[in-house]
Scaffold this active site. Structure first.
Site, PDB file in Angstrom:
ATOM      1  N   GLU A   5     106.757 -47.383   3.561  1.00  0.00           N
ATOM      2  CA  GLU A   5     107.329 -48.665   3.183  1.00  0.00           C
ATOM      3  C   GLU A   5     106.914 -49.069   1.768  1.00  0.00           C
ATOM      4  O   GLU A   5     107.699 -49.651   1.018  1.00  0.00           O
ATOM      5  CB  GLU A   5     106.894 -49.751   4.170  1.00  0.00           C
ATOM      6  CG  GLU A   5     107.403 -49.539   5.593  1.00  0.00           C
ATOM      7  CD  GLU A   5     106.421 -48.771   6.454  1.00  0.00           C
ATOM      8  OE1 GLU A   5     106.340 -49.069   7.651  1.00  0.00           O
ATOM      9  OE2 GLU A   5     105.728 -47.860   5.929  1.00  0.00           O
TER      10      GLU A   5
ATOM     11  N   CYS B 157     102.980 -50.802  10.426  1.00  0.00           N
ATOM     12  CA  CYS B 157     101.642 -51.141  10.924  1.00  0.00           C
ATOM     13  C   CYS B 157     101.336 -52.610  10.648  1.00  0.00           C
ATOM     14  O   CYS B 157     101.847 -53.209   9.698  1.00  0.00           O
ATOM     15  CB  CYS B 157     100.589 -50.235  10.302  1.00  0.00           C
ATOM     16  SG  CYS B 157     100.491 -50.330   8.500  1.00  0.00           S
TER      17      CYS B 157
ATOM     18  N   ARG C 126     105.533 -22.937   9.910  1.00  0.00           N
ATOM     19  CA  ARG C 126     104.142 -22.909   9.456  1.00  0.00           C
ATOM     20  C   ARG C 126     103.884 -24.009   8.433  1.00  0.00           C
ATOM     21  O   ARG C 126     102.816 -24.617   8.417  1.00  0.00           O
ATOM     22  CB  ARG C 126     103.813 -21.538   8.853  1.00  0.00           C
ATOM     23  CG  ARG C 126     103.732 -20.420   9.871  1.00  0.00           C
ATOM     24  CD  ARG C 126     103.305 -19.116   9.195  1.00  0.00           C
ATOM     25  NE  ARG C 126     103.198 -18.010  10.154  1.00  0.00           N
ATOM     26  CZ  ARG C 126     102.727 -16.808   9.850  1.00  0.00           C
ATOM     27  NH1 ARG C 126     102.322 -16.556   8.605  1.00  0.00           N
ATOM     28  NH2 ARG C 126     102.670 -15.869  10.773  1.00  0.00           N
TER      29      ARG C 126
ATOM     30  N   THR D 294      95.058 -10.147  18.346  1.00  0.00           N
ATOM     31  CA  THR D 294      96.023 -10.155  17.249  1.00  0.00           C
ATOM     32  C   THR D 294      95.314 -10.051  15.905  1.00  0.00           C
ATOM     33  O   THR D 294      95.748  -9.323  15.005  1.00  0.00           O
ATOM     34  CB  THR D 294      96.870 -11.441  17.299  1.00  0.00           C
ATOM     35  OG1 THR D 294      97.612 -11.465  18.530  1.00  0.00           O
ATOM     36  CG2 THR D 294      97.835 -11.507  16.129  1.00  0.00           C
TER      37      THR D 294
ATOM     38  N   LEU E  82      98.279 -15.347   8.132  1.00  0.00           N
ATOM     39  CA  LEU E  82      98.633 -16.643   8.727  1.00  0.00           C
ATOM     40  C   LEU E  82      98.964 -17.683   7.654  1.00  0.00           C
ATOM     41  O   LEU E  82      98.603 -18.855   7.764  1.00  0.00           O
ATOM     42  CB  LEU E  82      97.498 -17.151   9.631  1.00  0.00           C
ATOM     43  CG  LEU E  82      97.050 -16.194  10.745  1.00  0.00           C
ATOM     44  CD1 LEU E  82      95.940 -16.823  11.568  1.00  0.00           C
ATOM     45  CD2 LEU E  82      98.226 -15.803  11.642  1.00  0.00           C
TER      46      LEU E  82
ATOM     47  N   GLU F 269     100.970 -18.539  17.929  1.00  0.00           N
ATOM     48  CA  GLU F 269     101.743 -17.343  17.551  1.00  0.00           C
ATOM     49  C   GLU F 269     101.352 -16.074  18.302  1.00  0.00           C
ATOM     50  O   GLU F 269     102.107 -15.120  18.291  1.00  0.00           O
ATOM     51  CB  GLU F 269     101.617 -17.112  16.036  1.00  0.00           C
ATOM     52  CG  GLU F 269     102.506 -18.031  15.224  1.00  0.00           C
ATOM     53  CD  GLU F 269     103.103 -17.351  14.003  1.00  0.00           C
ATOM     54  OE1 GLU F 269     102.904 -16.141  13.834  1.00  0.00           O
ATOM     55  OE2 GLU F 269     103.761 -18.049  13.214  1.00  0.00           O
TER      56      GLU F 269
ATOM     57  N   GLY G 297      98.275 -13.639  20.810  1.00  0.00           N
ATOM     58  CA  GLY G 297      99.244 -12.770  21.446  1.00  0.00           C
ATOM     59  C   GLY G 297      99.461 -13.154  22.894  1.00  0.00           C
ATOM     60  O   GLY G 297      99.198 -14.296  23.298  1.00  0.00           O
ATOM     61  N   PRO G 298      99.891 -12.171  23.721  1.00  0.00           N
ATOM     62  CA  PRO G 298     100.236 -12.448  25.113  1.00  0.00           C
ATOM     63  C   PRO G 298      99.103 -13.050  25.938  1.00  0.00           C
ATOM     64  O   PRO G 298      99.342 -13.913  26.782  1.00  0.00           O
ATOM     65  CB  PRO G 298     100.630 -11.061  25.641  1.00  0.00           C
ATOM     66  CG  PRO G 298     101.092 -10.314  24.424  1.00  0.00           C
ATOM     67  CD  PRO G 298     100.210 -10.785  23.321  1.00  0.00           C
TER      68      PRO G 298
ATOM     69  N   LEU H  13      98.717 -16.784  24.835  1.00  0.00           N
ATOM     70  CA  LEU H  13      99.881 -17.539  25.276  1.00  0.00           C
ATOM     71  C   LEU H  13      99.854 -17.738  26.787  1.00  0.00           C
ATOM     72  O   LEU H  13     100.128 -18.835  27.296  1.00  0.00           O
ATOM     73  CB  LEU H  13     101.163 -16.821  24.859  1.00  0.00           C
ATOM     74  CG  LEU H  13     102.482 -17.428  25.334  1.00  0.00           C
ATOM     75  CD1 LEU H  13     102.614 -18.868  24.873  1.00  0.00           C
ATOM     76  CD2 LEU H  13     103.658 -16.603  24.845  1.00  0.00           C
TER      77      LEU H  13
END
EC number: 3.5.4.26
Length: 367
Positions: free
Chosen positions: A67, A90, A199, A211, A219, A296, A298-299, A302
């Site tokens: 603002e 706010c 990202r 990973t 990254l 991202e 790995g398995p 996740l």
């Protein structure tokens, strides 16, 4: 999560006036994505009659809010104008003065708010303050789009943890990698462009120790004009990863167990976060000001987050390749079909040779 799909110019011109200008405010807010945590991304435009006279967004915590920049641009033309703000102004003193007071002092006639602020310090008080000053206030214009853009902030305030976005690419037969190294990427260049933009827009990027050890990923964000790198977060239960890995740059976080020896990482200046569970890790990351995280790989990582219900949003690239034997995106948990987790607010988008499927597992936190 945060994208604003602005309508084409011709369609935008046909939108109701409030929606048309709120779309512009959301586009302004996008300029702060990935840069404002723990504050929200917020945009504001000032309109006199049918003319845009001021615009602005919140660039980062500690700097003026949207603002303020919009009012500075409008100058005296803010008097009697309408302000469109993506989040309730706010009403309290923090690092900066209350934006509700700035709008009142500028003499705006009307304020249009997309979404109310879930922060208990505001939570309707900003709107009340404006109305008490005689300003007409409209709430809820493009509310869903604004709340989606603010998902990280809302998760931080309401749940005390970051909004978690799981991303991976898989072949048509459900494999994320070949069994042998050096076989190339699953997805195409358009998918990689999307990934780099995500990202840039999210606070942190997380991978597991497997990973990190296999790929030594940087990254980082590449190919995005004005892009910034997300904060690297590595989940490594034994703190066995090399402190010399490329991911260990300024601001990197090692998440490990309470009893692991992470002295080598601490000596290298890496922030060490000790957590017994992924949920504890997210709470710890919230304490570091992380409001959103791209998961991202790995398995194993996740699967752990999915098993504990900690994935909020899924973004999957499906390629038109058939691999045969390979690595699956998930290792667990195994469950019957009637207990399968189902996405909602699903989108499907062709991207060259790939298809991007996105959806939510959890609703975006509200007031």
């Amino acid at each position: 999560m945060y994208e604003v799909n602005a309508p084409p110019a011709g369609v935008a011109a046909a939108l109701p006036v409030d929606e048309r200008f709120m779309t512009l405010a959301l586009e302004q807010a996008a300029g702060g994505l990935g840069r404002t945590a723990p504050n929200p991304p917020v945009g504001c435009v000032i309109v006199q009659g049918d003319e845009l006279v001021g615009r602005g967004f919140h660039p980062r915590a500690g700097e003026p809010h949207a603002e303020v920049f919009a009012l500075q641009g409008a100058g005296e033309r803010a008097r009697g104008a309408t302000a469109y703000v993506t989040l309730e102004p706010c009403s309290h003193h923090g690092r900066t003065p209350p934006c509700a007071d700035a709008l009142i002092a500028a003499g705006v006639r009307r304020v249009v708010v997309a979404a109310l602020d879930p922060n208990p310090l505001v939570a309707g008080r900003g709107v009340q303050r404006l109305r008490e000053a005689g300003i007409e206030v409209t709430v809820g214009v493009l509310e869903a789009q604004a709340e989606r853009q603010q998902a990280g902030f809302r998760s931080l305030i309401v749940r005390g943890r970051p909004w978690v976005v799981a991303k991976y690419a898989m072949t048509l037969d459900g494999k994320v990698a070949a069994l042998r190294e050096g076989n190339g990427a699953v997805s195409g260049p358009q998918a990689r462009e999307h990934t780099m933009r995500w990202r840039d827009e999210l606070d942190a990027i997380a991978v597991g120790s497997g990973t990190l050890g296999l790929d030594d990923p940087a990254l980082t964000t590449r190919g995005v004009p004005g892009g910034r790198d997300p904060r690297p977060v590595v989940f490594d239960r034994r703190a066995a990863s090399r402190p010399q890995a490329r991911a260990w740059r300024d601001g990197a976080v090692l998440v490990t167990t309470p009893d692991s020896d992470a002295s080598a990482h601490e000596a290298a200046g890496i922030t060490v976060l000790r957590a017994g569970t992924p949920a504890d890790a997210l709470s710890g990351l919230a304490g570091l000001g992380v409001s959103s995280m791209l998961l991202e790989g790995g398995p194993t990582l996740l699967s752990a987050f999915l098993a504990q219900g900690l994935v909020d949003e899924v973004r999957v690239f499906v390629s038109t390749k058939l691999l045969g034997a390979g690595l699956s995106p998930l290792t667990a948990p195994a469950r019957p079909m009637h207990e399968a987790q189902e996405l909602h607010e699903v989108t499907v988008e062709p991207l060259g040779p790939d298809v991007l499927i996105t959806g939510l597992l959890h609703d975006i936190p509200r007031v």
